[in-house]
Design a protein around this motif. Structure first.
Motif, PDB file in Angstrom:
ATOM      1  N   GLU A 197      60.770  38.284  15.429  1.00 43.59           N
ATOM      2  CA  GLU A 197      60.291  39.598  15.864  1.00 43.59           C
ATOM      3  C   GLU A 197      59.760  40.412  14.685  1.00 43.59           C
ATOM      4  OE1 GLU A 197      63.319  38.342  17.059  1.00 43.59           O
ATOM      5  OE2 GLU A 197      62.324  37.780  18.933  1.00 43.59           O
ATOM      6  N   ARG A 254      68.780  36.968  12.745  1.00 38.87           N
ATOM      7  CA  ARG A 254      68.500  36.532  14.114  1.00 38.87           C
ATOM      8  C   ARG A 254      67.139  36.990  14.612  1.00 38.87           C
ATOM      9  NH1 ARG A 254      74.037  38.376  16.704  1.00 38.87           N
ATOM     10  NH2 ARG A 254      73.075  40.253  15.933  1.00 38.87           N
ATOM     11  N   ASP A 255      66.696  38.176  14.186  1.00 36.27           N
ATOM     12  CA  ASP A 255      65.425  38.707  14.679  1.00 36.27           C
ATOM     13  C   ASP A 255      64.269  38.468  13.696  1.00 36.27           C
ATOM     14  OD1 ASP A 255      66.467  40.439  12.848  1.00 36.27           O
ATOM     15  OD2 ASP A 255      65.997  42.268  13.968  1.00 36.27           O
TER      16      ASP A 255
END
Length: 167
Positions: free
Chosen positions: A14, A10-11
């Motif tokens: 980032e 999900r990240d």
């Protein structure tokens, strides 16, 4: 930008941005200059899997602040080394050499435990840690570095502050 498969999830974005900042900030490209900071990510493209490694290469388009000195620019720098040939100074990440031919004629080299250039009356002294205002008169661009030649033999150039004169 290459990323290991363990970072997928999900990240992902980032982690990609963090890796970009870690790998790119503080580097020097001869074409663009020193990358000071990444200010924004415009686009992260679709990843391409590298055969045999599992790493994925993402095309990333970003904006950044760069520092690229140019001929004729006036900079303030800190002297890092003084010798009879001249002195070296640093303005941020760039190293600048000022030859003794580009130092005013009334300044003479003084050797000793703290080598310096001093005026005949002793009022101005250039030594390690002195702050000087200088003018870039030439640059040499490498693939990963930028070297500059400077002068203090001009109006309004020279010592700004001297650590030895602090009282």
């Amino acid at each position: 930008m290459q990323l290991h498969p363990r970072h997928f999830g999900r990240d992902l974005r980032e982690k990609l941005v963090a890796k970009l900042m870690k790998d790119v900030e503080g580097t020097c490209s001869g074409r663009h200059g020193f990358v000071v900071a990444i200010t924004g990510i415009e686009n992260v493209g679709k990843g391409l899997i590298r055969d045999g490694t599992g790493f994925v290469t993402f095309p990333v388009k970003y904006q950044c602040v760069v520092f690229r000195p140019f001929k004729g620019e006036i900079l303030e720098a800190v002297v890092t080394m003084v010798n009879k040939m001249g002195f070296f100074a640093e303005a941020g990440p760039v190293q600048i050499f000022v030859s003794n031919h580009l130092i005013p004629d009334d300044m003479e080299f003084q050797s000793g435990d703290m080598p310096n250039y001093t005026t005949s009356d002793g009022s101005v002294k250039i030594q390690k840690e002195s702050e000087v205002r200088l003018k870039i008169i030439g640059t040499r661009v490498d693939a990963t570095e930028i070297f500059c030649i400077g002068t203090i033999k001009d109006d309004f150039l020279g010592v700004i502050s001297n650590p030895g004169a602090a009282a």
